[in-house]
Design a protein around this motif. Sequence first.
Motif, PDB file in Angstrom:
ATOM      1  N   TRP A   1       0.815  -1.199   0.000  1.00  0.00           N
ATOM      2  CA  TRP A   1       0.000   0.000   0.000  1.00  0.00           C
ATOM      3  C   TRP A   1       0.860   1.264   0.000  1.00  0.00           C
ATOM      4  O   TRP A   1       0.346   2.362  -0.128  1.00  0.00           O
ATOM      5  N   SER A   2       2.171   1.097   0.147  1.00  0.00           N
ATOM      6  CA  SER A   2       3.039   2.264   0.036  1.00  0.00           C
ATOM      7  C   SER A   2       3.512   2.450  -1.411  1.00  0.00           C
ATOM      8  O   SER A   2       4.255   3.375  -1.699  1.00  0.00           O
TER       9      SER A   2
ATOM     10  N   GLU B   1       3.228   4.023  -4.368  1.00  0.00           N
ATOM     11  CA  GLU B   1       2.556   5.279  -4.677  1.00  0.00           C
ATOM     12  C   GLU B   1       1.815   5.250  -6.012  1.00  0.00           C
ATOM     13  O   GLU B   1       0.743   5.833  -6.148  1.00  0.00           O
TER      14      GLU B   1
END
Length: 181
Positions: free
Chosen positions: A128-129, A131
Amino acid sequence: MILPAMPERGGQFVRVRIHGNRFLYNQIRYMVGAAISICVGKLPEEMLRAALQSPIKMRFPLAPAGGLLLRNAGFTGTRQKPCDFAMDEEQKYGHMLPMDTKLLMDKDAYARAEAFAARVEAQAAASWSDEAALQAFREELAHARPPRAEELRTSLSLQKDEQALALAVASDRQTSSRAPS
């Protein structure tokens, strides 16, 4: 069956557990995308209710695949009688299988599987990081909208559906409340 969502990793993530005997392609991603859209106020809750009860096709944002994790699979309930095997005690007791159901993993194997799952979940959370994936989902959320009342009315002229009519009214209300004055 959707079980209560539970906060994980200090409240940074939410664990959603869904049990079912089969799923359509991307169904879970659409379910998660719909839930997020409603939680952040992009779509009215009535839209989800109407989508579940209406033959009218409604489009929800598709949650990114990264971060979604198939945690367990089994073969319970696929035959006329319960299965003779379960993956672990959670599956055995969670599905109320007979007491003589054989477990495929003993407690030691289960502990190793849980440790492995924790590592995989950490990687899923880290995704989820990413981007680029998050930005694509944010853009999809930004364009999420309930169907226009006229779109629903046109569909209703072909299919009489009281739930969709209620959605049309709710959609009109939401659109007029968001309109700049």
